[in-house]
Structures are given as structure tokens and as C-alpha cells.
Design an enzyme around this catalytic site. Sequence first.
Site, short mmCIF file in Angstrom:
data_model
loop_
_atom_site.label_atom_id
_atom_site.label_comp_id
_atom_site.label_asym_id
_atom_site.label_seq_id
_atom_site.Cartn_x
_atom_site.Cartn_y
_atom_site.Cartn_z
N LYS A 152 52.60 33.41 43.01
CA LYS A 152 51.78 34.19 42.07
C LYS A 152 52.47 35.50 41.69
O LYS A 152 52.35 35.96 40.55
CB LYS A 152 50.40 34.44 42.66
CG LYS A 152 49.57 33.18 42.91
CD LYS A 152 49.17 32.51 41.61
CE LYS A 152 49.92 31.26 41.29
NZ LYS A 152 49.47 30.60 40.05
N SER B 68 47.46 35.59 40.13
CA SER B 68 46.37 35.79 41.09
C SER B 68 46.52 37.14 41.78
O SER B 68 47.64 37.64 41.96
CB SER B 68 46.38 34.69 42.15
OG SER B 68 45.46 34.97 43.19
N ILE C 121 39.27 25.64 35.58
CA ILE C 121 39.32 26.60 34.49
C ILE C 121 40.18 26.12 33.33
O ILE C 121 39.93 26.47 32.18
CB ILE C 121 39.77 28.00 34.97
CG1 ILE C 121 41.23 27.99 35.44
CG2 ILE C 121 38.86 28.52 36.06
CD1 ILE C 121 41.77 29.38 35.75
N TYR D 192 52.03 30.46 48.42
CA TYR D 192 51.16 30.59 47.25
C TYR D 192 51.21 32.01 46.69
O TYR D 192 51.40 32.22 45.49
CB TYR D 192 49.72 30.21 47.61
CG TYR D 192 48.75 30.43 46.48
CD1 TYR D 192 48.70 29.53 45.41
CD2 TYR D 192 47.90 31.54 46.46
CE1 TYR D 192 47.82 29.73 44.36
CE2 TYR D 192 47.03 31.75 45.41
CZ TYR D 192 46.99 30.84 44.36
OH TYR D 192 46.13 31.05 43.31
N SER E 62 40.78 19.61 34.93
CA SER E 62 39.65 20.07 35.75
C SER E 62 39.68 21.60 35.80
O SER E 62 40.62 22.24 35.32
CB SER E 62 39.74 19.50 37.18
OG SER E 62 40.92 19.97 37.83
#
Length: 303
Positions: A179, A150, A30, A175, A28
Site C-alpha cells: 500500500k 490504504s 468496492i 500488505y 465484488s
Amino acid sequence: MSRSPEELAGVADVDCTGQQALVTGSTSGIGRDAALALGRLGADVIVHGRDETAGEAVVDEFDGLDADGRFVKADFASVDGVRELAETVRTDTDGVDILVNNAGGLFREGRLSDLGVEYTFHVNHLSPFLLTTALLGHLADDARIVTTASAAHQGTALDLERVQDVDRHASWWAYSHSKLANILFASELARRLDATERAITSNSIHPGAIPGSGFSRFLPRPLPQLMGGLSAVPGVTTVADGAAELLFPAVSPRTADISGRYFVDQQPTTPSPAARDRDNARRLWEFSADVLDIEEPLEGAAT
């Protein structure tokens, strides 16, 4: 009419015929769009995810393309699952030309994985670290590795003690920290590969804030609903835009000799000071190998 990821990345005329790509987290968002774009460019693609039905649906979209798509299921929260994925790739392919480390997420619950580390750190960093290093001997001489990071890494410092418990768990910190680890891993991998004189590139990217990517399902309510509403707003990053960010360092002739960089809007961009700290990168690399109980990959190239 919307433009395809390969058009947005300026690589629509690149011929990837005969190349083998592995795109993790490609059932799913990108990852899916990047996998299909690589197929349209001629690459044979291993589609990865946890949902077999969704994976086979992506593979079905390879019908009519001059490329093969195959789904391999693996849970990135499982060390054995990642090792089995690597073994399948080594057994079933002659080599990997393009490795896209895209699988990951933001998880609300504070919990430790089977390795005794924070779950987000395990899935988002340790699993791509393990997969990539397990495939080092199987990568083509001019392979390209792209890791989805990110801009959320900004403002976070590397804290390898905090990932070993969940007493102070905060989902957004976990998170953001993972990253930061993605960028440090990609740059340290580039340095070590360069020291071995292998022409393999390793870069990381910021895909943008993408309402339609499925990422918003990890956020606390009512943010998923708000993010979903943004998908119709002009100028907001689309899934195709995010997939183009992956494609640019993966196949563009303009990035063939660029390694160890962090890309934003298809441009090498300076990440945070913590993400540029070579001591951080070395400590993270050594810590990751120790937690996974593997020999330090490319140890001789550490200096």
C-alpha cells in the site's frame, strides 16, 4: 434507504456519457460498486477480475443502463495476463478516460511470484504499475487514474530487498508495504505526467475499513467473522462509502485539476513521511521497471 456511491461522492449529476472506464478488481466489493456507479453515470465500463461467473453477473447489471459493461478476465499474479488485459483494452476501445487500479488483496502465505518477488507486492503494486504504464499511450488527454491504497501504509518503510525473498514473511507487513508502494507509484506517475505536460491526473485513496468488501477473507481467523459482524454497526464504513472514495477523484469536477495526492474521506490528506519521499518514489519506479524487464516508463520526465 441507503445512498448510492455517486450520491455519497457528490457526483450524481456528473455525465460520463461517451467515456470509457476500466475498473480492476470489480467483480465484488468496492470495485463492483464503483463500476456500476460509473455505468449509471453513463460510462462504458470494462469489468475486470478472475472469476468469470462473478464478472458476467456484474455485466448483467448494466442491462437497462445507458452504458455498456464488458467483462475481461485476467490474473494479476500473471505478467502475461496483465499484458493481455492491456492489449485487449487497446484493441477494443478508442481510449481510456478513467482507470481505477483497485485489484489486490492481503495474502497469508509467504511465496514468490514468477518474477521472483513477494506475491503481495507483485499483485498489489507491480501489476497495476505494468497495466497503467502499458496503457499510457492509450489514455485520453484528460484521463484520470485512481489507485486504491490504504492507511495501512503508515509505519512502513520502503524495503526493496525484503520483497525479493520470503525468509521474513509477515502477511500484514507485506500488505502495508504494498500500500505504501501504491501511494508512491501514484504520486511519481503524477510528477512524470506533469513533466510531459499531459493533463492526466493520478491520485491514490484510502477506501476505509469495510466489513462488507470481501477484504476480510484474507485475514487470519477469527477476524473474518468479527469483521462480518461489524457490517451492521452504525457508522462503520460501507462498500458504497468505499466506492464513493474511488469515484470522487475519478469523476468529480472538484478534483479535475488535482494530481499526485492521497485522498481520505474525499479530502487530500498527507500520507506518511515514507510515502512522501521522492527518492523512494523514484527508486520504486526504476526497480519496478527493472523487475518487469521493461524500459523505464516516462524516463525522460524523471527529473
